[in-house]
Design a protein around this motif. Structure first.
Motif, PDB file in Angstrom:
ATOM      1  N   ARG A  33       0.838  -1.196   0.000  1.00  0.00           N
ATOM      2  CA  ARG A  33       0.000   0.000   0.000  1.00  0.00           C
ATOM      3  C   ARG A  33       0.883   1.261   0.000  1.00  0.00           C
ATOM      4  O   ARG A  33       0.660   2.200  -0.750  1.00  0.00           O
ATOM      5  CB  ARG A  33      -0.850  -0.041   1.269  1.00  0.00           C
ATOM      6  CG  ARG A  33      -2.160   0.653   1.204  1.00  0.00           C
ATOM      7  CD  ARG A  33      -2.967   0.271   2.425  1.00  0.00           C
ATOM      8  NE  ARG A  33      -3.462  -1.106   2.356  1.00  0.00           N
ATOM      9  CZ  ARG A  33      -3.781  -1.844   3.408  1.00  0.00           C
ATOM     10  NH1 ARG A  33      -3.633  -1.354   4.629  1.00  0.00           N
ATOM     11  NH2 ARG A  33      -4.245  -3.060   3.246  1.00  0.00           N
ATOM     12  N   GLY A  41       1.163   5.049  -7.917  1.00  0.00           N
ATOM     13  CA  GLY A  41       0.188   4.145  -8.507  1.00  0.00           C
ATOM     14  C   GLY A  41       0.784   3.076  -9.400  1.00  0.00           C
ATOM     15  O   GLY A  41       0.050   2.374 -10.105  1.00  0.00           O
ATOM     16  N   ALA A  98      -4.719   3.142 -13.239  1.00  0.00           N
ATOM     17  CA  ALA A  98      -5.350   3.323 -11.938  1.00  0.00           C
ATOM     18  C   ALA A  98      -6.786   2.833 -11.964  1.00  0.00           C
ATOM     19  O   ALA A  98      -7.506   3.044 -12.935  1.00  0.00           O
ATOM     20  CB  ALA A  98      -5.329   4.794 -11.563  1.00  0.00           C
ATOM     21  N   GLU A 101     -11.813   4.229  -9.024  1.00  0.00           N
ATOM     22  CA  GLU A 101     -12.094   4.843  -7.730  1.00  0.00           C
ATOM     23  C   GLU A 101     -10.867   5.515  -7.126  1.00  0.00           C
ATOM     24  O   GLU A 101     -10.983   6.292  -6.179  1.00  0.00           O
ATOM     25  CB  GLU A 101     -12.667   3.807  -6.749  1.00  0.00           C
ATOM     26  CG  GLU A 101     -11.699   2.723  -6.306  1.00  0.00           C
ATOM     27  CD  GLU A 101     -11.624   1.561  -7.288  1.00  0.00           C
ATOM     28  OE1 GLU A 101     -12.106   1.712  -8.426  1.00  0.00           O
ATOM     29  OE2 GLU A 101     -11.067   0.506  -6.923  1.00  0.00           O
ATOM     30  N   LEU A 102      -9.697   5.177  -7.659  1.00  0.00           N
ATOM     31  CA  LEU A 102      -8.471   5.758  -7.107  1.00  0.00           C
ATOM     32  C   LEU A 102      -7.841   6.798  -8.023  1.00  0.00           C
ATOM     33  O   LEU A 102      -6.820   7.402  -7.672  1.00  0.00           O
ATOM     34  CB  LEU A 102      -7.436   4.655  -6.843  1.00  0.00           C
ATOM     35  CG  LEU A 102      -7.774   3.638  -5.753  1.00  0.00           C
ATOM     36  CD1 LEU A 102      -6.689   2.563  -5.694  1.00  0.00           C
ATOM     37  CD2 LEU A 102      -7.903   4.318  -4.403  1.00  0.00           C
ATOM     38  N   LEU A 105      -7.427  10.315  -6.548  1.00  0.00           N
ATOM     39  CA  LEU A 105      -6.454  10.327  -5.458  1.00  0.00           C
ATOM     40  C   LEU A 105      -5.036  10.189  -5.997  1.00  0.00           C
ATOM     41  O   LEU A 105      -4.126  10.919  -5.601  1.00  0.00           O
ATOM     42  CB  LEU A 105      -6.753   9.192  -4.478  1.00  0.00           C
ATOM     43  CG  LEU A 105      -5.706   8.955  -3.387  1.00  0.00           C
ATOM     44  CD1 LEU A 105      -5.564  10.168  -2.491  1.00  0.00           C
ATOM     45  CD2 LEU A 105      -6.064   7.726  -2.566  1.00  0.00           C
ATOM     46  N   LEU A 106      -4.850   9.240  -6.922  1.00  0.00           N
ATOM     47  CA  LEU A 106      -3.506   9.036  -7.451  1.00  0.00           C
ATOM     48  C   LEU A 106      -3.023  10.252  -8.223  1.00  0.00           C
ATOM     49  O   LEU A 106      -1.847  10.618  -8.174  1.00  0.00           O
ATOM     50  CB  LEU A 106      -3.478   7.789  -8.340  1.00  0.00           C
ATOM     51  CG  LEU A 106      -3.628   6.460  -7.599  1.00  0.00           C
ATOM     52  CD1 LEU A 106      -3.725   5.307  -8.577  1.00  0.00           C
ATOM     53  CD2 LEU A 106      -2.458   6.247  -6.642  1.00  0.00           C
TER      54      LEU A 106
ATOM     55  N   GLU B   8     -10.471  10.822   0.895  1.00  0.00           N
ATOM     56  CA  GLU B   8      -9.892  10.267  -0.330  1.00  0.00           C
ATOM     57  C   GLU B   8      -8.726   9.337  -0.007  1.00  0.00           C
ATOM     58  O   GLU B   8      -8.594   8.249  -0.561  1.00  0.00           O
ATOM     59  CB  GLU B   8      -9.401  11.405  -1.234  1.00  0.00           C
ATOM     60  CG  GLU B   8     -10.483  12.042  -2.081  1.00  0.00           C
ATOM     61  CD  GLU B   8     -11.008  11.074  -3.129  1.00  0.00           C
ATOM     62  OE1 GLU B   8     -10.200  10.452  -3.845  1.00  0.00           O
ATOM     63  OE2 GLU B   8     -12.244  10.920  -3.220  1.00  0.00           O
ATOM     64  N   LYS B  11      -9.120   5.688   0.911  1.00  0.00           N
ATOM     65  CA  LYS B  11      -9.394   4.678  -0.118  1.00  0.00           C
ATOM     66  C   LYS B  11      -8.210   3.735  -0.300  1.00  0.00           C
ATOM     67  O   LYS B  11      -8.355   2.618  -0.786  1.00  0.00           O
ATOM     68  CB  LYS B  11      -9.717   5.371  -1.448  1.00  0.00           C
ATOM     69  CG  LYS B  11     -11.034   6.126  -1.444  1.00  0.00           C
ATOM     70  CD  LYS B  11     -11.256   6.816  -2.781  1.00  0.00           C
ATOM     71  CE  LYS B  11     -12.576   7.571  -2.808  1.00  0.00           C
ATOM     72  NZ  LYS B  11     -12.736   8.349  -4.055  1.00  0.00           N
ATOM     73  N   LEU B  12      -7.033   4.226   0.071  1.00  0.00           N
ATOM     74  CA  LEU B  12      -5.856   3.371  -0.088  1.00  0.00           C
ATOM     75  C   LEU B  12      -5.907   2.154   0.831  1.00  0.00           C
ATOM     76  O   LEU B  12      -5.176   1.183   0.623  1.00  0.00           O
ATOM     77  CB  LEU B  12      -4.584   4.172   0.195  1.00  0.00           C
ATOM     78  CG  LEU B  12      -4.133   5.130  -0.905  1.00  0.00           C
ATOM     79  CD1 LEU B  12      -2.952   5.954  -0.438  1.00  0.00           C
ATOM     80  CD2 LEU B  12      -3.761   4.364  -2.173  1.00  0.00           C
ATOM     81  N   VAL B  15      -6.358  -1.044  -0.864  1.00  0.00           N
ATOM     82  CA  VAL B  15      -5.328  -1.521  -1.788  1.00  0.00           C
ATOM     83  C   VAL B  15      -4.503  -2.604  -1.097  1.00  0.00           C
ATOM     84  O   VAL B  15      -3.945  -2.365  -0.030  1.00  0.00           O
ATOM     85  CB  VAL B  15      -4.411  -0.356  -2.220  1.00  0.00           C
ATOM     86  CG1 VAL B  15      -3.241  -0.874  -3.040  1.00  0.00           C
ATOM     87  CG2 VAL B  15      -5.211   0.677  -3.005  1.00  0.00           C
TER      88      VAL B  15
END
Lengths: 166, 586
Positions: A33, A41, A98, A101-102, A105-106, B8, B11-12, B15
């Protein structure tokens, strides 16, 4: 006898081989993570760096005094090397695919420096305190604070600061 | 409550490492399995404080403590101490001057959140927790905050906030004590002012050496063309510091602290254990940083900035801060003094996700620049000034002290960039001036073409070493007048024969002199340097021939006795001059 205390293996004197299976179960996702964010990413690089770091830790057996911090630092370094090689191979490709949903953010994370990304994820997602973040990143605690401060300021700009009650 | 960016970020948490990662671990390392990895982080046991405050028109204050680590970041204060003894903290929110303006401040501690002080309104906790906070904005009352409590403060608006630690407790011994207050003075309209306060201190005494001084430089700037005023106290002696129109001087005593202008001052030698106190009043910027690290103090860094807007018209705004720093010994020395500390000046460049590099191997002057160098660990851009960013590349100049761990240069201390002295070759004719001076002996053979022909002939000789022109007066547009320069030709062989041959071609001032190594030999040496570097494990950054000194310059990251010995054995004494980018710290 090996014990896990807050993600940190101790009792080096017993010289038993650390239980890396347990360590991977406890920390594997967290390392990945962090590296996922650190690389902006790049899941492929994050996976390779995570696996390589754990593999090297296994190769070291019981020699590592602080295997968790060691693994993070090695993973950062492997990721940097991998990205550097990658850029030389195909500088025009960033390799980021990516999940929808990310993506927002990325995109915002990529506006930060890699160290800012790592610090903010370790602190706000992995819930480590600043000293632990410094330990994982191999940098000084004041430096972590500067990274965190800049990262938060930038993320507020990019992602907003409005609050809800959650 | 969370902010959007925090949501936001969470959300990680979803992962996870792909399933096949375990299998990849099982296949073992592909890199060097015996790589020892990064060394253990040096522990820093002393005062550590960092503060960063404010956006526009913001104000805030505070920090105190203690024995392990203090966190003051973006208004966050984490109180850590060895004993669960509460820390007494007093907050004061005042809005007694800016009636009609709505100050806004938020204080968070523990799980509580405080929305404070709107035009004298009561202070209350949003979650309903009872509090002994002030009932109004003007009556400070102390609260007790348990050790380990995380305080967060974020404020903006026109108001004054003070946060002070109460009486020192055993749990929070007064190693470090910092009070800050910023006051906006009311005016006819809302005063816009910005202030930033950054203080970062790391004090390590790796090998307690009683009495060894910490060397500090104090700098006062007057960006706003007013008259900053500051007081520095150390060793019980108080000195006033004035910076008036870019002139700074100490008053109130002589000694070793003299500042001549608003720029960097003379370093002060401060013994370990000295208590420093800096008080700055309006319109001053004071920074305190180590001039040179000493082995007694591994690293110390403190920057305090208070900046006022550069308005055409002076607006009423005042700020003051006070910092007291007690230098203490490390409880657990973790750094062994050694002679492997190196220092060098150059560009640092960080590009994308790559580790920052110390550009010791040459810089390509593009935009952004590119360079080759050594990777840095422990680099912190906040320690330099004037860095630039373009896209994902950030670069800036600095002087860095550190040591190598493998191929990585681990930063110990950072200072301002120090340009190497530009010592060009000495083109003074290496011949005694003839009786009667340098004169043209035959004007019919003193043209540009004659000079060119003489040089060409000399360079064709196998024992030729060097050719240059020595100007006798500073070059001007008519410098080509033969009376103004000497043609210098060097040879390793028969000088009389070369003199006769040169005089047949050139009738102007002439100097024929002897050198040891021919030009061809220098070129040959230069071509072989890389092999020598490879043999002894040195990293060569450049090489160039210096015909004036009759040497070859060899740029390396760092020199070594092995390299020096190999060069002497291979090419003879003095044939190669090593130019290291990093030099040992002495």
């Amino acid at each position: 006898m090996m014990a896990t205390v807050g993600g940190r293996l101790t009792d080096r004197e017993a010289s038993a081989t650390p239980d890396f299976d347990a360590l991977f179960r406890a920390e594997g996702d967290r390392v990945f993570r962090t590296l996922y964010a650190f690389t902006g990413g790049r899941a492929d690089v994050a996976q390779e760096a995570t696996a390589e770091a754990f593999a090297r830790a296994v190769a070291h057996g019981g020699q590592l005094r602080e295997p968790v911090a060691w693994i993070y630092r090695v993973a950062f370094r492997v990721a940097i090397d991998e990205l550097r090689r990658d850029r030389r191979r195909a500088p025009e490709q960033d390799g980021v695919i990516a999940p929808p949903e990310l993506s927002g953010l990325l995109e915002a994370l990529r506006e930060l420096s890699p160290n800012q990304r790592a610090a903010v994820v370790l602190h706000h997602v992995l819930d480590l305190d600043v000293a632990e973040v410094a330990d994982r990143m191999g940098i000084a605690t004041p430096t972590v604070r500067v990274h965190l401060h800049r990262a938060r300021s930038r993320l507020r700009e990019l992602l907003g600061s409005e609050e809800d009650d959650r | 409550m969370t902010q959007a960016w925090e949501r936001e970020l969470q959300k990680l948490r979803s992962v996870n490492a792909p399933d096949e990662t375990v299998g990849r671990v099982g296949r073992g390392p592909t890199g060097d399995p015996f790589d020892t990895g990064p060394g253990p982080r040096q522990r820093i046991l002393a005062a550590v404080v960092a503060i960063a405050v404010f956006g526009a028109a913001g104000a805030f204050a505070y920090a105190g403590f203690a024995d392990r680590t203090d966190v003051v970041d973006d208004g966050e204060v984490k109180i850590v101490g060895p004993v669960a003894e509460p820390l007494l903290v007093t907050f004061s929110f005042r809005d007694d001057e800016n009636v009609g303006v709505l100050p806004l401040a938020t204080l968070t501690y523990g799980d509580d959140r405080l929305q404070a002080c709107t035009s004298g309104a009561d202070v209350e906790l949003t979650d309903g927790r009872s509090t002994n906070f002030a009932a109004d904005c003007n009556t400070p009352r102390p609260i007790e905050v348990p050790q380990g409590t995380l305080l967060a403060f974020d404020g903006e608006g026109e108001f004054e906030v003070e946060m002070r630690r109460g009486p020192p407790t055993d749990a929070a011994p007064g190693i470090y004590d910092l009070d800050l207050s910023v006051t906006w003075v009311p005016s006819e309209s809302v005063v816009e002012a910005e202030a930033a306060f950054v203080a970062s201190i790391e004090i390590v005494d790796p090998a307690p050496t009683e009495g060894e001084p910490l060397v500090l430089t104090v700098q006062v700037d007057d960006r706003n063309r007013f008259e900053p005023y500051a007081t520095l106290t150390y060793s019980g002696e108080e000195r006033d510091l004035f910076c008036r129109s870019y002139t700074v001087m100490w008053v109130g005593g002589g000694g070793d602290g003299m500042m001549t202008n608003c720029g960097p001052g003379t370093p002060l030698a401060v013994p370990v254990g000295t208590e420093l106190e800096i008080v700055s009043e309006p319109r001053a910027e004071v920074s305190l940083s180590p001039a040179q690290p000493t082995m007694a103090i591994g690293r110390a860094f403190l920057t305090i900035d208070v900046t006022w807007p550069r308005n055409d018209v002076w607006r009423s705004a005042e700020a003051s801060f006070q910092a007291r720093l007690l230098v203490v010994e490390s409880v657990e020395p973790s750094v062994t003094p050694s002679s492997d500390l190196l220092v060098g000046s150059g560009m640092v460049l960080e590009e994308g996700v790559a580790a920052p590099e110390f550009c010791l191997g040459g810089v390509l002057d593009s935009f952004p620049p590119q360079c080759s160098g050594v990777p840095l660990r422990g680099w912190d851009w906040s320690l330099v000034e004037g860095e630039q960013t373009s896209g994902e590349t950030t670069w800036g100049d600095a002087t860095i002290i550190g040591r190598f761990e493998g191929e990585t240069f681990v930063v110990s201390s950072v200072g301002p960039y120090e340009a190497a002295p530009d010592e060009g070759p000495d083109f003074t004719p290496p011949c005694e001036e003839p009786q009667g001076g340098w004169v043209v002996t035959d004007p019919t053979r003193a043209s540009d073409e004659d000079r060119t022909e003489a040089i060409r002939d000399a360079e064709a000789q196998p024992d030729h070493t060097a050719s240059w022109i020595s100007y006798l007066t500073p070059p001007t547009d008519d410098t080509e007048d033969p009376g103004l320069y000497v043609l210098v030709l060097g040879f390793a062989g028969d000088l009389e024969r070369h003199r006769r041959e040169a005089e047949e071609l050139w009738g102007g001032p002439l100097c024929i002199f002897q050198q040891e190594r021919t030009y061809r030999e220098l070129r040959s040496i230069q071509r072989r340097l890389e092999d020598v570097a490879a043999e002894v494990g040195a990293e060569m950054t450049f090489s160039s021939g210096d015909v004036v000194s009759n040497q070859v310059e060899m740029g390396v990251i760092v020199s070594s006795p092995q390299l020096e010995q190999a060069l002497v054995e291979r090419f003879g004494e003095g044939a190669v001059r090593i130019v290291p980018a990093l030099r040992p710290v002495r």
